[in-house]
Design an enzyme around this catalytic site. Structure first.
Site, short mmCIF file in Angstrom:
data_model
loop_
_atom_site.label_atom_id
_atom_site.label_comp_id
_atom_site.label_asym_id
_atom_site.label_seq_id
_atom_site.Cartn_x
_atom_site.Cartn_y
_atom_site.Cartn_z
N THR A 68 -9.01 -4.46 -0.29
CA THR A 68 -10.34 -3.98 -0.55
C THR A 68 -11.32 -5.08 -0.14
OG1 THR A 68 -9.37 -2.78 -2.37
CG2 THR A 68 -11.74 -3.02 -2.42
N SER A 105 -9.28 4.77 -9.02
CA SER A 105 -9.52 3.50 -8.33
C SER A 105 -9.77 2.39 -9.34
CB SER A 105 -10.75 3.64 -7.41
OG SER A 105 -11.11 2.39 -6.85
N ASP A 130 -2.45 5.58 -4.62
CA ASP A 130 -3.19 5.34 -5.85
C ASP A 130 -3.13 6.51 -6.83
OD1 ASP A 130 -3.91 2.74 -5.62
OD2 ASP A 130 -6.02 3.08 -5.19
#
Length: 569
Positions: free
Chosen positions: A381, A452, A423
């Protein structure tokens, strides 16, 4: 020979013209870690992306314009996490006081189903959820950029142009990027069906130039047609053709129907501050207020930074919060999440009864809490932070999930697809690539957004932006933001130390405290003495922080853990 020389001269002329237009330095740059100013600041994971953001501010763009241009530049210069084929969250407070939280998280394709990553015997096949075409969710980044532009000032074309030039003309890669590319060569070779720029015969090295002509062409389509340049037309056809070659399931209908969503902000008070952060499907929108509300009960500042008492308290608070994450959190559009109950004072106090100072908790015994029956419901990320002279503050965290996402480059389009489907809860109780365990709340459903950890956050003091921050790091994101805020608000560390001080992480399961390099050895021994298992690991996150002082001066800090860079003026 004459043709070859002419071609070289043409490239040099184009490069010179581009540099003159944008003031970028794609062949010579360094990571500036601290910057101060009074008019605006940008901090991101790559020096060139930070340069782009600052140029936009200096051209008269606002913080939203700079955030858009920086994200697009990151898609070129930071391919491990910067992206067109992933998704993200944006948190902003505008100068007029308006608060914005924009969700452009990826979604499960229409052909997805809850058991799609299970073998015939019911065991999970994490190879499929983490690598290759089937791991990709429907990308949201371009939709998010296009929608956030309604709050900008400059033409959208101006914000895309610097990224186009970096992709067309190339830029030299850093030692860290060369090491990263070299480490993933086998994955690139295994998953791709068409030529792409990330593999070559000789190992990558610092100073090599990365050219991305297919990505430049995709960016030109976005420049000319906006979101339709990605979700329709040639780019959409290239994506679906790639899916067909690799047995993926993203369709043109999935792309055409994708929408970014403006959500109600997660806003809570911590002592004299207000904290603005991303709501679900960011778990940070629940975990961060939960952890800070728990912390507020204790005089943590008096314990001292990196004291046994402070670290143990924060560890147990993280354990309690992540146990609830596994049970209760998911996409609120598909699952009724009991947010108000989880954040109620009654529930906070109930959970804190499990905390015993001086004794390690046990994750086999500490599970999710029992919600008050009487209460009615009323990874890889990257992060960037921007602040402008008008007082607009923007915090953005975007992701491909794993480093380089699914390692799948869309043939002819030049960008990487995410592996965000991992995820979801592939199977209840089975950890994902970050060790996070989930359940029914985060099961796979077509069109659903996966849970998330991304937690872009703005702290307000007297109603004005004070701290703008966030970090990458998978499940370590929320604990890193939590510790960053404790460092600044409670332990009163300076901005540089706040960002770079060694962090730790507890996520309920596995029942260990992860520590990064530099975490005090004597503190590790003290924690082990009272029953904790410590596991040393690599760096945790890469925090980007902007601090706006009471006199109006701005301090921007880029994390020492990477090539992160800060600029201000």
């Amino acid at each position: 020979m004459k043709t070859r020389i002419t071609g070289v001269l043409l490239v040099l002329l184009i490069t010179f013209a581009a540099s003159a237009q944008t003031n970028l330095t794609p062949y010579s740059y360094s990571s500036n870690k601290k910057a101060t100013g009074r008019n605006g600041a940008v901090v991101s994971a790559h020096p060139l992306a930070t340069q782009v953001g600052l140029v936009i501010l200096q051209k008269g763009g606002n913080a939203m314009d700079a955030a858009i241009a920086t994200q697009l530049a990151l898609a070129v210069v930071y391919p491990g996490a910067g992206n067109l084929g992933g998704g993200g969250f944006l948190v902003a407070q505008l100068a007029n006081g308006q608060q914005i939280t924009l969700d452009y998280r990826e979604k499960a394709p229409g052909k997805a189903h809850r058991d799609m990553y299970l073998n015939p015997d019911g065991s999970p096949n994490l190879e499929k959820s983490q690598h290759g075409h089937l791991a990709a969710g429907v990308p949201g980044t371009v939709a998010g950029l296009w929608q956030s532009h309604r709050y900008g000032k400059l033409p959208f074309k101006d914000l895309v142009q610097p990224a186009i030039e970096l992709a067309q003309n190339g830029f030299v890669i850093t030692e860290a990027e060369a090491r990263s590319l070299n480490g993933d060569q086998q994955d690139f070779q295994k998953t791709n069906t068409r030529p792409h720029p990330f593999t070559k015969n000789q190992p990558w090295k610092a100073g090599d130039t990365l050219f991305q002509p297919d990505l430049a062409a995709t960016l030109i389509r976005i420049r000319e047609k906006g979101r339709n340049g990605f979700y329709k037309g040639k780019t959409a056809s290239l994506i679906t053709a790639e899916m067909q070659r690799g047995k993926g399931i993203i369709s043109k209908k999935d792309l055409r129907n994708y929408r970014a969503i403006e959500r109600t902000p997660s806003l809570f008070r911590y002592k004299e501050y207000q904290v603005l952060t991303m709501p679900l499907p960011s778990s940070g929108g629940v975990l961060l207020p939960m952890m800070m509300k728990m912390t507020e009960t204790y005089p943590i500042a008096s314990y001292g930074f990196h004291s046994l008492e402070a670290v143990q308290l924060m560890t147990e608070i993280e354990r309690l919060a992540y146990a609830d994450r596994a049970k209760y959190l998911g996409d609120p559009d598909y699952y009724k999440v009991p947010i108000q109950q989880l954040l109620s004072q009654e529930y906070i106090q109930q959970r804190l009864q499990l905390y015993q100072p001086g004794k390690a908790g046990n994750s086999r015994e500490i599970i999710e809490g029992t919600l008050p029956a009487s209460f009615k419901e009323s990874e890889e990320t990257t992060h960037l932070s921007v602040y402008d002279s008008e007082g607009n503050a923007v915090a953005v965290t975007t992701t491909l999930n794993g480093n380089y996402g699914s390692h799948t480059v869309v043939g002819g389009a030049g960008f990487l697809l995410n592996n965000e489907m991992d995820d979801f809860s592939v199977k209840p109780g089975v950890p994902n690539m970050y060790g996070a365990v989930g359940g029914e709340a985060n099961a796979i459903v077509p069109g659903k957004r996966m849970l998330s950890s991304m937690t872009p956050t703005i702290v307000l003091k007297n109603g004005k932006p004070y701290i703008i921050t966030g970090t990458p790091g998978g499940t370590t994101i929320t604990t890193s933001v939590y510790q960053t805020l404790m460092n600044a608000l409670e332990f009163k560390l300076d901005a540089t130390t706040t960002v770079n001080a060694p962090k730790f992480h507890m996520q309920w399961l596995p029942d260990v405290i992860y520590t990064e390099p530099g975490f005090p050895e004597n503190l590790i021994k003290q924690l082990e003495a009272i029953g904790y298992t410590i596991k040393k690991r690599g760096p945790i996150g890469r925090t980007e922080l902007i601090l706006v002082k009471e006199d109006g001066s701005i301090e921007a800090i880029g994390d020492n853990r990477g090539d992160d860079a800060a600029l201000a003026y």
